[in-house]
Design an enzyme around this catalytic site. Structure first.
Site, PDB file in Angstrom:
ATOM      1  N   ASP B  49     -39.325  -2.168 -25.791  1.00 50.86           N
ATOM      2  CA  ASP B  49     -38.001  -2.580 -25.332  1.00 50.86           C
ATOM      3  C   ASP B  49     -37.908  -2.540 -23.808  1.00 50.86           C
ATOM      4  O   ASP B  49     -38.130  -1.510 -23.178  1.00 50.86           O
ATOM      5  CB  ASP B  49     -36.950  -1.658 -25.957  1.00 50.86           C
ATOM      6  N   ARG B  50     -37.572  -3.684 -23.225  1.00 52.69           N
ATOM      7  CA  ARG B  50     -37.545  -3.813 -21.766  1.00 52.69           C
ATOM      8  C   ARG B  50     -36.421  -3.000 -21.155  1.00 52.69           C
ATOM      9  O   ARG B  50     -36.578  -2.372 -20.098  1.00 52.69           O
ATOM     10  CB  ARG B  50     -37.432  -5.283 -21.367  1.00 52.69           C
ATOM     11  N   CYS B  84     -37.197 -14.531 -21.982  1.00 56.28           N
ATOM     12  CA  CYS B  84     -36.569 -13.193 -21.993  1.00 56.28           C
ATOM     13  C   CYS B  84     -36.263 -12.871 -20.543  1.00 56.28           C
ATOM     14  O   CYS B  84     -37.184 -12.768 -19.712  1.00 56.28           O
ATOM     15  CB  CYS B  84     -37.514 -12.145 -22.576  1.00 56.28           C
ATOM     16  N   ASN B  85     -34.975 -12.739 -20.233  1.00 59.23           N
ATOM     17  CA  ASN B  85     -34.592 -12.473 -18.851  1.00 59.23           C
ATOM     18  C   ASN B  85     -35.064 -11.103 -18.387  1.00 59.23           C
ATOM     19  O   ASN B  85     -35.593 -10.960 -17.282  1.00 59.23           O
ATOM     20  CB  ASN B  85     -33.071 -12.571 -18.703  1.00 59.23           C
ATOM     21  N   ALA B  87     -37.531  -9.289 -19.210  1.00 57.78           N
ATOM     22  CA  ALA B  87     -38.973  -9.225 -18.943  1.00 57.78           C
ATOM     23  C   ALA B  87     -39.306  -9.710 -17.534  1.00 57.78           C
ATOM     24  O   ALA B  87     -40.365  -9.359 -16.986  1.00 57.78           O
ATOM     25  CB  ALA B  87     -39.735 -10.058 -19.976  1.00 57.78           C
ATOM     26  N   LYS B 168     -30.371  -9.546 -32.315  1.00 60.49           N
ATOM     27  CA  LYS B 168     -31.735  -9.095 -32.602  1.00 60.49           C
ATOM     28  C   LYS B 168     -31.873  -8.656 -34.061  1.00 60.49           C
ATOM     29  O   LYS B 168     -32.980  -8.638 -34.606  1.00 60.49           O
ATOM     30  CB  LYS B 168     -32.137  -7.966 -31.650  1.00 60.49           C
ATOM     31  N   CYS B 198     -29.306 -13.520 -20.733  1.00 64.71           N
ATOM     32  CA  CYS B 198     -30.116 -12.806 -21.732  1.00 64.71           C
ATOM     33  C   CYS B 198     -30.261 -13.826 -22.841  1.00 64.71           C
ATOM     34  O   CYS B 198     -29.260 -14.415 -23.283  1.00 64.71           O
ATOM     35  CB  CYS B 198     -29.419 -11.542 -22.239  1.00 64.71           C
TER      36      CYS B 198
END
Lengths: 236, 236
Positions: B49-50, B84-85, B87, B168, B198
């Site tokens: 998880d970022r 994915c922002n 990331a 998610k 996002c």
């Protein structure tokens, strides 16, 4: 489960394999990213047209299919799903050429007919002219007692074939009416359910009102088979 | 174009990268399969998880991100898009570690603001707590004259963060109301447009009525950037 990686040999067409990824995700029980299925999608829309190869002497797609399989092997995949029914005309040489098990879309469709409680007897199958000509479903489902009715050649030329081309050109909404008409014609001739045996067809059918008889969406059916593979603790 | 293969480093989340594939396909002008963009999607939802890594001392996602980049290099890709922002907080070490150009999602969002004619001045940005805390958009858009308003910490905790988690977990419909409320609050505070920064957020926003002000869907924006790369005859 976490270490099993699904390979998807796609791009045939690209919208169908993208939708396969959406449905694979939405059909997977998961509460967070890390519970979803690791997947590599090899979306190669350059694969020569499968129907032209089978019926019209067009370029053989097998070399491009085998390139994709080698790419999925190198990526560490443990099994392969191919969200293109017509490509299953090359199932045997593909399965011979790879150590990865390939989930067969006709077996997935049969499992979905059972899941929906469709009894043996007459059902309808829509697909590309090549899929119907090679008897992919007619032979694959006969053993379980389903007799496949298929569209007439006039219905194919007027409704099904042009609608598949519309989806491949991103005109999904325009595909609904001709596909629904062809499916209703099969039901009127006695089909108790209709298998949407080309992965472009469920995309078009989803663009309008639901049909009043059971349909097998072969994108969803293959996604369910893939989830079953990924979730089986001791699977191949 | 036909020989340029796009790499997609995805799975963060898996539904966002599947939807990226759908939008990439639908936004590509094409009449048949073979005119679409060859793409390899490396969908690895196991990437740690970022947000937890950035804000809470969670496991570092960089090793998993680099494994994905190596997979896309090996598959023959010519550039990489990452839907994915958050990331992008690891953009610099990823770009250092690969010879493939990575299309930056904030640059794609800026191009989409220009495409929609959003003048310099106040705009809103929604994203994960990590994306907002690291100033990804605030710093990335300031040079072009866009001043980023962000949700309050109360709005983040009550609306945005839970809605991202709903997407998610495949509960997309439930995410609409809280996300729309947060976007409307930004507009009420003066934002002329809202960046959905996002890639889970546009999935939720698409589940209800359109918002009455311009929004930048970062899935679509990145897909447009990827199509531009694929179609440019002399691009990187």
């Amino acid at each position: 489960m976490a270490e099993k990686v699904l390979g998807v040999l796609g791009g045939m067409g690209p919208l169908a394999s993208a939708q396969f990824m959406v449905r694979l995700t939405l059909l997977t029980p998961a509460e967070r990213d890390q519970e979803h299925i690791p997947t590599v999608l090899w979306s190669d829309p350059r694969v020569p047209d499968r129907t032209a190869a089978r019926l019209g002497g067009g370029e053989d797609p097998l070399p491009a299919l085998l390139r994709g399989l080698r790419g999925l092997e190198a990526a560490g995949c443990g099994a392969v799903a191919i969200p293109c029914n017509t490509a299953h005309g090359w199932f045997a040489p593909m399965q011979t050429a790879t150590r990865l098990p390939i989930l067969h879309i006709v077996e997935a469709a049969a499992a979905d007919l059972r899941r929906q409680g469709v009894a043996p007897g007459p059902i309808g199958v829509m697909g590309t002219a090549a899929t119907l000509a090679m008897g992919l479903y007619q032979e694959g489902l006969a053993g379980a007692g389903w007799d496949c009715l298929v569209p007439t050649s006039v219905e194919m030329a007027r409704l099904v074939t042009p609608a598949i081309a519309e989806v491949k050109a991103n005109r999904v909404t325009e595909a609904y009416a001709p596909l629904a008409e062809a499916a209703r014609a099969l039901a009127a001739r006695g089909a108790r359910a209709v298998v949407l045996g080309c992965t472009e067809i469920p995309l078009g059918i989803a663009a309008g009102p639901a049909l009043p008889f059971p349909v097998v969406d072969t994108i969803d059916a293959l996604a369910r088979a893939a989830i079953g593979w990924a979730r089986a603790p001791d699977s191949i």
